[in-house]
Design a protein around this motif. Structure first.
Motif, PDB file in Angstrom:
ATOM      1  N   ASP A 288      36.037  38.287  35.065  1.00 50.10           N
ATOM      2  CA  ASP A 288      35.689  37.669  36.342  1.00 50.10           C
ATOM      3  C   ASP A 288      36.654  36.555  36.731  1.00 50.10           C
ATOM      4  OD1 ASP A 288      33.527  39.350  36.616  1.00 50.10           O
ATOM      5  OD2 ASP A 288      32.129  37.975  35.647  1.00 50.10           O
TER       6      ASP A 288
ATOM      7  N   LEU B 297      39.261  38.305  38.823  1.00 44.31           N
ATOM      8  CA  LEU B 297      38.862  39.182  39.918  1.00 44.31           C
ATOM      9  C   LEU B 297      38.405  38.441  41.172  1.00 44.31           C
ATOM     10  CD1 LEU B 297      36.850  41.835  37.866  1.00 44.31           C
ATOM     11  CD2 LEU B 297      39.181  42.052  38.756  1.00 44.31           C
ATOM     12  N   ALA B 298      38.161  37.158  41.041  1.00 44.41           N
ATOM     13  CA  ALA B 298      37.579  36.404  42.156  1.00 44.41           C
ATOM     14  C   ALA B 298      38.451  36.369  43.400  1.00 44.41           C
ATOM     15  CB  ALA B 298      37.256  34.983  41.701  1.00 44.41           C
TER      16      ALA B 298
ATOM     17  N   ILE C 285      34.446  47.141  37.843  1.00 44.29           N
ATOM     18  CA  ILE C 285      34.962  46.638  39.122  1.00 44.29           C
ATOM     19  C   ILE C 285      34.345  47.414  40.288  1.00 44.29           C
ATOM     20  CG2 ILE C 285      37.035  46.330  40.529  1.00 44.29           C
ATOM     21  CD1 ILE C 285      38.600  45.922  37.919  1.00 44.29           C
TER      22      ILE C 285
ATOM     23  N   TRP D   5      30.528  46.166  40.548  1.00 45.92           N
ATOM     24  CA  TRP D   5      30.205  44.766  40.834  1.00 45.92           C
ATOM     25  C   TRP D   5      31.174  44.094  41.803  1.00 45.92           C
ATOM     26  CZ3 TRP D   5      25.456  43.824  39.524  1.00 45.92           C
ATOM     27  CH2 TRP D   5      24.896  44.501  38.440  1.00 45.92           C
ATOM     28  N   TYR D   6      32.293  44.733  42.091  1.00 48.29           N
ATOM     29  CA  TYR D   6      33.259  44.195  43.056  1.00 48.29           C
ATOM     30  C   TYR D   6      33.633  45.291  44.057  1.00 48.29           C
ATOM     31  CZ  TYR D   6      33.839  40.111  40.011  1.00 48.29           C
ATOM     32  OH  TYR D   6      33.619  38.962  39.268  1.00 48.29           O
TER      33      TYR D   6
ATOM     34  N   ASP E 199      34.302  45.351  47.056  1.00 49.77           N
ATOM     35  CA  ASP E 199      35.309  45.023  48.068  1.00 49.77           C
ATOM     36  C   ASP E 199      36.735  45.103  47.521  1.00 49.77           C
ATOM     37  OD1 ASP E 199      33.353  44.585  49.978  1.00 49.77           O
ATOM     38  OD2 ASP E 199      33.178  42.445  49.518  1.00 49.77           O
ATOM     39  N   ILE E 200      36.867  45.217  46.205  1.00 49.67           N
ATOM     40  CA  ILE E 200      38.196  45.322  45.605  1.00 49.67           C
ATOM     41  C   ILE E 200      38.642  46.779  45.600  1.00 49.67           C
ATOM     42  CG2 ILE E 200      39.517  45.106  43.458  1.00 49.67           C
ATOM     43  CD1 ILE E 200      37.982  42.618  42.788  1.00 49.67           C
TER      44      ILE E 200
END
Length: 316
Positions: A5, A8-9, A37, A40-41, A43-44
């Motif tokens: 994390d 990845l922010a 990723i 939980w992410y 948008d990446i």
């Protein structure tokens, strides 16, 4: 580095890559990170680059999204290299690593020289998958992520029998089992089950094997012609060197298979005494103390003699 994390922010694009000829740990660790990723992410924009993987690993979530086309000139915000000791081992994905704005490496190869900007390298760890587990928030490890990590750990520990298996390894495996994974099926389907032709080529390798150094070393060679005859590919030879290693009184096993143009891929395994990574590094390869690999060009018998000579210095 304490967790993924941290990196990845502030990124928008991420690439993940592992070593050429991906094995269970490489595929498992890369897909675990990729699934994390993606889950939980969202948008990446994340891409996982690997050479085509063995069919036995295609049960893992999103394995169908692996990209094996390494063309393009995308400059990623972050490149995460896993289970890979140097840039060269990334194969076709190396240029993405070299062009990335930031690079991270998660690895357990003793030959790794910390080639990324941020490195999480622990040679004593059982696998890169074990290290990925350490870098993920435990409450965010889904069943799908757990399957990937468990598969990687199973393959780099020989189902928890190799010396790289620690108490921590077993505790992590237990935690992953509690995620609801079908762990007996993962072990049976990906580690033990072999096709008919895989069993035949292993039988041939055992029949052709030779003992050296008063029975302390065993070797075998499979040629391109034999692979064609038995209708197998290099990925179908997994497990042969380990089967050679369990021969009674043998300390080191050496297995060669031909890859073309007089070049042979060498896989080595040791039991307790020999550090095979030292031999691997000598010939431009790498790996671990008890398991390492490299390539050599020339006559197979001459290559075996040279490797045995190097091993003899440690065995004596």
């Amino acid at each position: 580095m304490t967790n993924f994390d941290d990196f990845l922010a502030e990124v928008h694009t991420v690439a993940i890559g592992g070593h050429i000829r991906p094995d269970g740990d490489c595929v498992g660790s890369c897909l675990a990170t990729y699934n994390y990723i993606k889950t939980w992410y969202p948008d990446i924009d994340v891409t996982v680059y690997l050479e085509p993987i063995p069919n036995i690993f295609k049960f893992m979530a999103r394995s169908n999204e692996i990209v094996s086309d390494f063309s393009g000139d995308t400059v990623y915000d972050l490149f995460i290299a896993q289970d890979c000791g140097d840039t060269g081992r990334l194969g076709g994905a190396a240029h993405f690593f070299e062009q990335a704005k930031h690079t991270v490496c998660v690895d357990h190869h003793i030959s790794n020289q910390s080639f990324a900007q941020d490195n999480y390298i622990f040679p004593q760890a059982s696998s890169a998958s074990e290290l990925v587990y350490e870098l993920l928030p435990k409450e965010r490890i889904t069943k799908e992520i757990a399957e990937c990590i468990y598969t990687g750990m199973v393959h780099d520990t020989g189902v928890f029998q190799y010396s790289c298996t620690s108490r921590k390894t077993m505790e992590i495996a237990g935690a992953l089992m509690e995620c609801g994974i079908n762990y007996p099926k993962i072990v049976d389907d990906t580690f033990y089950t072999k096709t008919y032709n895989q069993n035949r080529i292993m039988g041939l390798a055992l029949l052709k094997s030779r003992l050296h150094l008063n029975g302390k070393c065993i070797s075998s060679v499979i040629t391109e012609e034999e692979m064609t005859q038995y209708d197998v590919l290099p990925k179908h030879l997994d497990g042969i060197v380990n089967q050679l290693r369990v021969t009674k009184d043998v300390e080191v096993a050496v297995f060669l298979y031909e890859t073309g143009d007089g070049t042979f891929k060498a896989s080595t395994r040791s039991r307790e005494v020999v550090d095979v990574s030292k031999v691997a590094v000598k010939y431009g390869g790498g790996g671990h103390i008890r398991a390492a690999g490299f390539s050599m060009t020339g006559d197979a018998d001459a290559i075996i003699e040279q490797i045995i000579s190097d091993l003899a210095e440690q065995i004596k």
